[in-house]
Design a protein around this motif. Sequence first.
Motif, PDB file in Angstrom:
ATOM      1  N   UNK A   7     -10.351 -19.688 -19.721  1.00  0.00           N
ATOM      2  CA  UNK A   7     -11.086 -20.525 -18.694  1.00  0.00           C
ATOM      3  C   UNK A   7      -9.306 -20.974 -18.225  1.00  0.00           C
ATOM      4  N   UNK A   8      -9.609 -21.283 -16.556  1.00  0.00           N
ATOM      5  CA  UNK A   8      -9.302 -22.094 -16.102  1.00  0.00           C
ATOM      6  C   UNK A   8      -8.688 -23.732 -15.209  1.00  0.00           C
ATOM      7  N   UNK A   9      -9.471 -24.229 -16.361  1.00  0.00           N
ATOM      8  CA  UNK A   9      -8.345 -25.766 -16.330  1.00  0.00           C
ATOM      9  C   UNK A   9      -8.750 -26.069 -15.500  1.00  0.00           C
ATOM     10  N   UNK A  10      -8.792 -26.061 -14.264  1.00  0.00           N
ATOM     11  CA  UNK A  10      -8.801 -26.606 -12.938  1.00  0.00           C
ATOM     12  C   UNK A  10      -7.923 -26.170 -11.804  1.00  0.00           C
ATOM     13  N   UNK A  11      -6.992 -24.660 -12.248  1.00  0.00           N
ATOM     14  CA  UNK A  11      -5.888 -24.136 -11.855  1.00  0.00           C
ATOM     15  C   UNK A  11      -6.377 -22.946 -11.265  1.00  0.00           C
ATOM     16  N   UNK A  12      -6.291 -23.651 -10.342  1.00  0.00           N
ATOM     17  CA  UNK A  12      -6.613 -22.860  -8.898  1.00  0.00           C
ATOM     18  C   UNK A  12      -6.428 -21.001  -8.970  1.00  0.00           C
ATOM     19  N   UNK A  13      -5.135 -21.051  -9.450  1.00  0.00           N
ATOM     20  CA  UNK A  13      -4.274 -19.200  -8.712  1.00  0.00           C
ATOM     21  C   UNK A  13      -4.451 -18.307 -10.506  1.00  0.00           C
ATOM     22  N   UNK A  14      -5.550 -18.763 -11.260  1.00  0.00           N
ATOM     23  CA  UNK A  14      -5.487 -17.861 -11.930  1.00  0.00           C
ATOM     24  C   UNK A  14      -7.369 -17.444 -12.438  1.00  0.00           C
ATOM     25  N   UNK A  15      -7.850 -16.467 -12.721  1.00  0.00           N
ATOM     26  CA  UNK A  15      -9.367 -15.819 -12.676  1.00  0.00           C
ATOM     27  C   UNK A  15      -9.631 -15.562 -14.445  1.00  0.00           C
ATOM     28  N   UNK A  16     -11.069 -16.293 -14.744  1.00  0.00           N
ATOM     29  CA  UNK A  16     -11.089 -16.099 -15.994  1.00  0.00           C
ATOM     30  C   UNK A  16     -11.830 -14.947 -16.146  1.00  0.00           C
ATOM     31  N   UNK A  17     -11.394 -13.718 -17.015  1.00  0.00           N
ATOM     32  CA  UNK A  17     -11.391 -12.617 -17.617  1.00  0.00           C
ATOM     33  C   UNK A  17     -10.466 -11.708 -16.821  1.00  0.00           C
ATOM     34  N   UNK A  18      -9.570 -12.414 -16.481  1.00  0.00           N
ATOM     35  CA  UNK A  18      -8.667 -11.418 -15.913  1.00  0.00           C
ATOM     36  C   UNK A  18      -7.481 -11.664 -16.592  1.00  0.00           C
ATOM     37  N   UNK A  19      -6.467 -10.097 -16.986  1.00  0.00           N
ATOM     38  CA  UNK A  19      -5.732  -9.739 -17.835  1.00  0.00           C
ATOM     39  C   UNK A  19      -4.061 -10.497 -16.940  1.00  0.00           C
ATOM     40  N   UNK A  20      -3.248 -11.033 -17.467  1.00  0.00           N
ATOM     41  CA  UNK A  20      -1.813 -11.277 -16.639  1.00  0.00           C
ATOM     42  C   UNK A  20      -0.898 -11.010 -18.228  1.00  0.00           C
ATOM     43  N   UNK A  21       0.349 -10.574 -17.477  1.00  0.00           N
ATOM     44  CA  UNK A  21       1.218 -10.170 -18.227  1.00  0.00           C
ATOM     45  C   UNK A  21       1.801 -11.514 -18.827  1.00  0.00           C
ATOM     46  N   UNK A  22       2.577 -12.225 -19.882  1.00  0.00           N
ATOM     47  CA  UNK A  22       3.986 -12.851 -20.177  1.00  0.00           C
ATOM     48  C   UNK A  22       5.530 -12.642 -19.735  1.00  0.00           C
ATOM     49  N   UNK A  23       5.554 -13.938 -18.610  1.00  0.00           N
ATOM     50  CA  UNK A  23       7.346 -13.031 -19.202  1.00  0.00           C
ATOM     51  C   UNK A  23       8.084 -14.059 -19.591  1.00  0.00           C
ATOM     52  N   UNK A  24       7.624 -15.100 -20.116  1.00  0.00           N
ATOM     53  CA  UNK A  24       8.225 -16.326 -20.850  1.00  0.00           C
ATOM     54  C   UNK A  24       6.855 -17.222 -22.152  1.00  0.00           C
ATOM     55  N   UNK A  25       7.315 -17.497 -22.959  1.00  0.00           N
ATOM     56  CA  UNK A  25       6.783 -18.187 -24.072  1.00  0.00           C
ATOM     57  C   UNK A  25       7.624 -19.203 -24.229  1.00  0.00           C
ATOM     58  N   UNK A  26       6.101 -20.263 -23.986  1.00  0.00           N
ATOM     59  CA  UNK A  26       6.920 -21.972 -24.663  1.00  0.00           C
ATOM     60  C   UNK A  26       5.868 -22.379 -25.919  1.00  0.00           C
ATOM     61  N   UNK A  27       6.426 -23.313 -26.412  1.00  0.00           N
ATOM     62  CA  UNK A  27       5.538 -24.290 -27.928  1.00  0.00           C
ATOM     63  C   UNK A  27       3.798 -24.254 -27.355  1.00  0.00           C
ATOM     64  N   UNK A  28       3.589 -24.425 -25.937  1.00  0.00           N
ATOM     65  CA  UNK A  28       2.279 -24.597 -25.552  1.00  0.00           C
ATOM     66  C   UNK A  28       2.352 -23.816 -24.119  1.00  0.00           C
TER      67      UNK A  28
END
Length: 65
Positions: A7-28
């Motif tokens: 879900x994109x929760x109102x974010x403009x620059x991420x696409x539902x169904x697309x995969x992304x590499x995580x560069x850093x993980x924070x608690x939330x």
Amino acid sequence: MTVKCIKNKGYLFITIGKTYEVSYIYPYDYRIINDKGNEDWYSKKCFKPLSEIRNETINKLLEDE
């Protein structure tokens, strides 16, 4: 770690169904490179790790047998 946008929760620059590499993980949050090529923080609630999706798929297939 690779995550899939669920879900994109109102974010403009991420696409539902697309995969992304995580560069850093924070608690939330995850820090990812968005569709515009910018690295930014996004809520973990918007993503599901590919490993979790894989495990769910395997479990579903095993239940169907």
